[in-house]
Each structure stands twice: as C-alpha cells, then as structure tokens.
Design an enzyme around this catalytic site. Structure first.
Site, PDB file in Angstrom:
ATOM      1  CB  SER A   1      -0.964  -0.040   1.195  1.00  0.00           C
ATOM      2  OG  SER A   1      -1.985   0.922   1.063  1.00  0.00           O
TER       3      SER A   1
ATOM      4  CD  GLU B   1      -2.570  -2.973  -3.723  1.00  0.00           C
ATOM      5  OE1 GLU B   1      -3.741  -3.166  -3.352  1.00  0.00           O
ATOM      6  OE2 GLU B   1      -1.837  -2.089  -3.224  1.00  0.00           O
TER       7      GLU B   1
ATOM      8  CG  HIS C   1      -5.451  -2.727   0.110  1.00  0.00           C
ATOM      9  ND1 HIS C   1      -4.585  -2.411  -0.912  1.00  0.00           N
ATOM     10  CD2 HIS C   1      -5.188  -1.854   1.119  1.00  0.00           C
ATOM     11  CE1 HIS C   1      -3.829  -1.391  -0.547  1.00  0.00           C
ATOM     12  NE2 HIS C   1      -4.173  -1.029   0.680  1.00  0.00           N
TER      13      HIS C   1
END
Length: 295
Positions: A101, A204, A271
């Site tokens: 992330s 992602e 995630h």
C-alpha cells in the site's frame, strides 16, 4: 533462536488494539517483535511526526538482533520520509523491509538503493490469525509463513493469473510495482516510480472508483513510468466501484494501449484477504497462466 523483527509505523496512525492483535498474531508464529517505544505519537492522521518516524526507521535498521523491518500498516506518510533517510546507515545492516500500500514508496526506494524489500502483508494483518474464521486463518497463515520464509532467504513462489487478450507465451523480467494510486502520486517528484527495462509491473488498489483508477494509470502511462515495462499484472482491487458494466480490465487495457503492453489479471495480491508476498525486484516469469518469482 526465534526470528526477530523490528516493528515500525512509517505512515498512518493505527488503533492500538489493532497493533496489539498484530503483535500477538506474529508471536503465535514464533516471531519476536521488537521496536522503539513509543511506536506511535499521533499527529493528524499520521502515526507520528516525520522526525519521529524517521528516527524509528533508522533505529529499526540499527538493531543488530532483528532480521527484518515490518511496517504495521500503510495509509499515507511514507513519501514524506524518503529525502530524510540515511541510506548508507541502512546499508550497514541490510534487512528486508516488509509492507505494501503506501509502503510501496519505501519498497521501491529500498530496491533502488540495493536493499531488500518484500511486498507483503503489513504487521497488523497478523491479527487475523487469531480472530477470523478457520478458512480465513488458513489463508492468512499461508501468506505470513511465505513472508517469513522470504525473510530468511530466497524462496521461489508461483501465483495464478490470466492473460487479458493476446500475450506472449513467456515473459521474464524484474517484478516491481505495488499500489496504483500511491505510484501515481509520485509522478513528477524526485521519488517518481519508473519501471526498469523488461519489468513485470504489479498493480493493486482499494476503495477507489474506476475513474480514479483510470486517472492514476493515465498518469503513469503518460508520465513515462511504464515505458520500458514488459507487462502489467493486476492484483485485487478491493472495494473499487465500477461505472456501468465496463470491467476494470477493459479500462486498463485501453489506457495501456499506447504502450502495447500485455495485460494479466487475477493475481492474489492486494488489500483483500488474498495478499501473497513477493520479493521486490526479483526475477519473475510469466508462463502457462502462472507468475513464477525466483524468491
């Protein structure tokens, strides 16, 4: 001796109970968790001031008794640290940094500076080893066990994925990338992401409407970040909201069209529940509906 890791909070604030659950989960796997206290001294939505987070990062690498540095979560804030990191100091005791992330920024920078990095579950996710259903715990356990194996040395792994349209039978190159909107936010900055020649770029994201994902990818494409890449591989896009019936893969393919990059999807990285680890910059091979990474 048990594997020991240094816990850091380089980005957003994490609820103390989530941190505690993550530590208990790691300890249940036999991991010794260390770190400078206090882990957090909240400032706005950040885990602490920039100075506190930088000092914590340096201290984690200074610790001679830990084998990895593990981010407790992502969020926002990692990019603030880059120009204050003493890379020579980190290189005295090179050890993998683990996260994803927002931590994508630091993973890419570590790789650029010759330091190991693992794109994998953040430490707080280990709390799921104690709290989720049996089926979910099994998935989470596998991901953490794979991550622990990668800390200790090369461990080849392979991941399922599906070609979207025409694609070469085999592609090989360094595996890089991470969170799409985080990478796009770096365009035009000194820390801008640029895929190395022949790279297999994993992307992602979470909680973004499709138009924002398209905008972020447009930034990467037209900012030159993907010019030398060989392929793009999509992980999960958890909670990302569509507009009409156009699938995300079609939007991505259209946006990548100027580069002629083959597109793959379905990688269990992101995630959601499925977030298998991979060594940032390791050699990957796309073949037979699988992504093989050397470790």
């Amino acid at each position: 001796m048990p594997l020991a890791v240094s816990l850091i909070a380089p980005s957003s604030f994490t609820a103390p109970e989530a941190v505690a659950a993550g530590i208990r989960g790691l300890e249940a796997l036999g991991v010794e968790v260390r770190g400078e206290a206090p882990l957090q001294a909240p400032e706005r939505y950040l885990a602490a001031s920039r100075e506190h987070r930088l000092a914590q990062l340096h201290a984690a690498y200074d610790d001679p008794e830990t084998q990895a540095v593990w981010a407790v979560r992502g969020g926002y804030g990692a990019a603030q640290l880059v120009d204050g990191i003493d890379w020579h100091r980190l290189a005295r005791r090179p050890k993998p940094l683990i996260g994803y992330s927002d931590v994508t920024v630091l993973l890419d920078q570590c790789h650029r500076h010759g330091l190991p990095a693992l794109h994998g579950p953040v430490a707080k996710a280990a709390g799921g080893l104690l709290e989720d259903s049996d089926a979910e715990r099994a998935i989470i356990r596998r991901q953490f066990e794979e991550t622990l194996a990668l800390i200790q040395g090369p461990a080849p792994l392979d991941y399922p994925l599906t070609a979207q349209g025409d694609a070469p039978a085999r592609l090989e190159g360094p595996v890089v990338g991470g969170n799409l909107t985080t990478l796009a936010s770096l365009v035009g900055t000194p820390t801008a992401f640029t895929a190395p020649k022949g790279a297999l770029v994993i992307l992602e994201d979470v909680g973004e409407p499709y138009y924002r994902l398209e905008r972020a990818l447009w930034q990467l494409v037209h900012g030159g970040a993907l010019t030398d890449a060989a392929a793009v591989c999509l992980g999960t896009f958890e909670g990302c909201t569509p507009y009409g019936e156009t699938p995300l893969e079609a939007i991505v393919a259209e946006t990548l069209a100027p580069l002629g990059l083959p597109l793959f999807a379905g990688l269990p990285v992101g995630h959601g529940l499925h977030n298998r680890p991979w060594r940032y910059g390791a050699t990957g091979r796309l073949e037979g509906g699988r992504l093989f990474i050397e470790g």
